[in-house]
Design an enzyme around this catalytic site. Structure first.
Site, short mmCIF file in Angstrom:
data_model
loop_
_atom_site.label_atom_id
_atom_site.label_comp_id
_atom_site.label_asym_id
_atom_site.label_seq_id
_atom_site.Cartn_x
_atom_site.Cartn_y
_atom_site.Cartn_z
N CYS A 1 0.84 -1.18 -0.03
CA CYS A 1 -0.17 -0.21 -0.22
C CYS A 1 0.69 0.74 -0.28
O CYS A 1 0.34 2.32 -0.32
CB CYS A 1 -0.76 -0.30 1.44
SG CYS A 1 -0.35 0.11 2.66
N CYS B 1 27.76 33.50 13.83
CA CYS B 1 28.32 33.45 14.99
C CYS B 1 28.61 35.21 16.07
O CYS B 1 27.92 36.11 16.05
CB CYS B 1 29.79 33.86 14.78
SG CYS B 1 31.10 33.97 16.07
N CYS C 1 31.54 37.21 16.83
CA CYS C 1 32.17 38.25 15.97
C CYS C 1 31.17 38.95 14.88
O CYS C 1 31.57 39.49 13.94
CB CYS C 1 33.41 38.15 14.50
SG CYS C 1 32.48 36.41 13.59
N CYS D 1 33.46 29.11 13.61
CA CYS D 1 33.80 30.01 12.91
C CYS D 1 34.33 30.78 12.10
O CYS D 1 35.97 30.24 12.20
CB CYS D 1 33.63 31.41 14.07
SG CYS D 1 32.98 33.17 13.25
N CYS E 1 36.36 34.19 13.26
CA CYS E 1 37.61 32.95 14.34
C CYS E 1 38.24 32.68 14.35
O CYS E 1 38.86 32.04 15.82
CB CYS E 1 36.33 33.31 15.35
SG CYS E 1 35.06 34.41 16.52
N HIS F 1 -1.60 1.33 7.23
CA HIS F 1 -2.11 1.44 5.56
C HIS F 1 -1.93 2.93 5.02
O HIS F 1 -2.29 4.08 6.12
CB HIS F 1 -3.60 0.33 6.03
CG HIS F 1 -4.26 0.49 4.59
ND1 HIS F 1 -3.75 -0.32 4.01
CD2 HIS F 1 -5.36 1.52 3.93
CE1 HIS F 1 -4.39 0.12 2.43
NE2 HIS F 1 -4.99 0.68 2.83
#
Length: 400
Positions: free
Chosen positions: A70, A222, A225, A273, A276, A354
């Site tokens: 099904c 981030c 920063c 990051c 960073c 089903h």
């Protein structure tokens, strides 16, 4: 249709020669796909000549359950009402379109089923999908046996295998043929997305991609920063979480809002990051960068815990027309409207379930329960059993 095929062959060759001659392209290096030209010319002829329209039956034909199938029957009925795919299969345009020389066994059997469902002579009241299912299990052994399977999982595997067989691109590309990004260049967001999409099409380009593929943007911000970094991924469906709260009804908009809301990531779970050069507390958000012609929305009703799987029976209300996904796309993209044309339902429990489907045609909505087919009013579509929704992009909606 040997005369038409011969005409198309000559037309493709003539158009290719004309493009090469008028654009100063070297014939051996011209990046012009003969199959794409064939498909485009066929499409133009079908639009220009009403008499060339594909003769179709009513499509109100059931599928025999050949042993806990099904899930297959419901998904196939939804796909058979995806007009761009149905017509592509029934005209067998993929034979000219595909790059591989191998026989597209699964696509042929899928086409055989669709042709039976839309037979203009109405010779079948029920179509037997056993050959198609055998070909699918041969291609995807994970589905071997006769146990109940998940419809959305089946849909993903099926579209992936069909795409592989009819891909316009070679399985392996020669070195140096991929798009190269210029180094040390700062791109606008839309340019980044376009570059990644082009790279995808250099490897994966088929009618499946034309219809179902879109592009997601994952944006990472981030907290230290304030740098934003973006990644882009291709999707063929959106799997939406269902909000957990008191009450027995939520809206599709609430599911979409939850999907796209900002997620806070602590240092342990956040990626590096770029500025960073270390893991920092960040926020992550998903948006739709490129909208597909058909968007498949999966309502994630099943939740896995350590020892069990549970099912949500919350009723998710959804619009039948004018679903606006613009708010989940690029900034200021405007309305992007979709209309519902098929729904796959799951009734019962995790272990005793089903699958059925409702699909729309010119005469209204039809309910497909294996071999049984009956018309239903659209006010009966809303149900706590709705599992996978199929939406077609409105022709008047803006594409991105």
């Amino acid at each position: 249709m040997p005369e038409v095929d011969g005409l198309m062959e000559k037309s493709c060759e003539a158009l290719c020669r004309s493009l090469v001659a008028h654009n100063g392209i070297q014939a051996e290096s011209a990046d012009i796909s003969h199959s794409v030209l064939y498909t485009s010319l066929m499409g133009l002829l079908l639009v220009a000549d009403k008499k060339a329209e594909i003769p179709l039956g009513s499509g109100q034909v059931g599928l025999r359950n050949v042993g806990n199938t099904c899930f297959l029957n419901a998904v196939v009925q939804c796909l058979s009402h995806t007009r761009g795919l149905r017509d592509y299969c029934i005209t067998k345009s993929y034979l000219q379109d595909k790059h591989s020389k191998q026989e597209p066994v699964l696509m042929n059997e899928f086409t055989r089923v669709l042709s039976g469902l839309w037979d203009v002579d109405g010779r079948d009241t029920v179509v037997n999908p056993s050959r198609f299912y055998s070909a699918f299990k041969e291609a995807v052994p994970y589905f071997s046996g006769y146990s109940q399977q998940d419809a959305q999982e089946f849909l993903r595997f099926l579209l992936d295998r069909l795409h592989t067989e009819i891909n316009r691109r070679p399985a392996k590309r020669p070195p140096g043929t991929d798009t190269q990004e210029p180094k040390h260049k700062i791109f606008r967001l839309s340019e980044q997305a376009a570059i990644m999409w082009k790279k995808h099409l250099e490897r994966d380009d088929s009618r499946i991609v034309d219809i179902f593929s879109g592009q997601l943007r994952s944006s990472l911000h981030c907290s230290i920063c304030s740098h934003y970094s973006n990644t882009f991924d291709v999707f063929c469906d959106l799997s939406l979480p269902i909000p957990k709260r008191s009450g027995d009804r939520v809206s599709l908009k609430e599911c979409l809002d939850l999907f796209s809301q900002e997620e806070k990531l602590d240092e342990e779970n956040a990626p590096m990051c770029e500025r960073c050069c270390r893991r920092t507390k960040s926020t992550k958000r998903l948006t739709i960068q490129r909208f597909p012609k058909v968007i498949v929305i999966h309502l994630n009703r099943f939740t896995m815990s350590r020892f069990s799987i549970s099912k949500s029976t919350v009723c998710v209300s959804f619009p039948i027309t004018k679903l606006d996904l613009g708010p989940y796309g690029p900034v200021d993209c405007g309305p992007v409207l979709y209309n519902l044309y098929a729904v796959c339902y799951h009734s019962g429990t995790v272990n005793m379930g089903h699958y059925t489907a409702c699909c729309r045609d010119e005469d209204g909505w039809w309910y497909y329960n294996d071999s049984s087919v009956q018309q239903v009013p659209d006010n009966q579509l809303q149900s706590s059993q709705a599992y996978v929704l199929f939406y077609q992009l409105d022709n008047s909606a803006m594409r991105h």
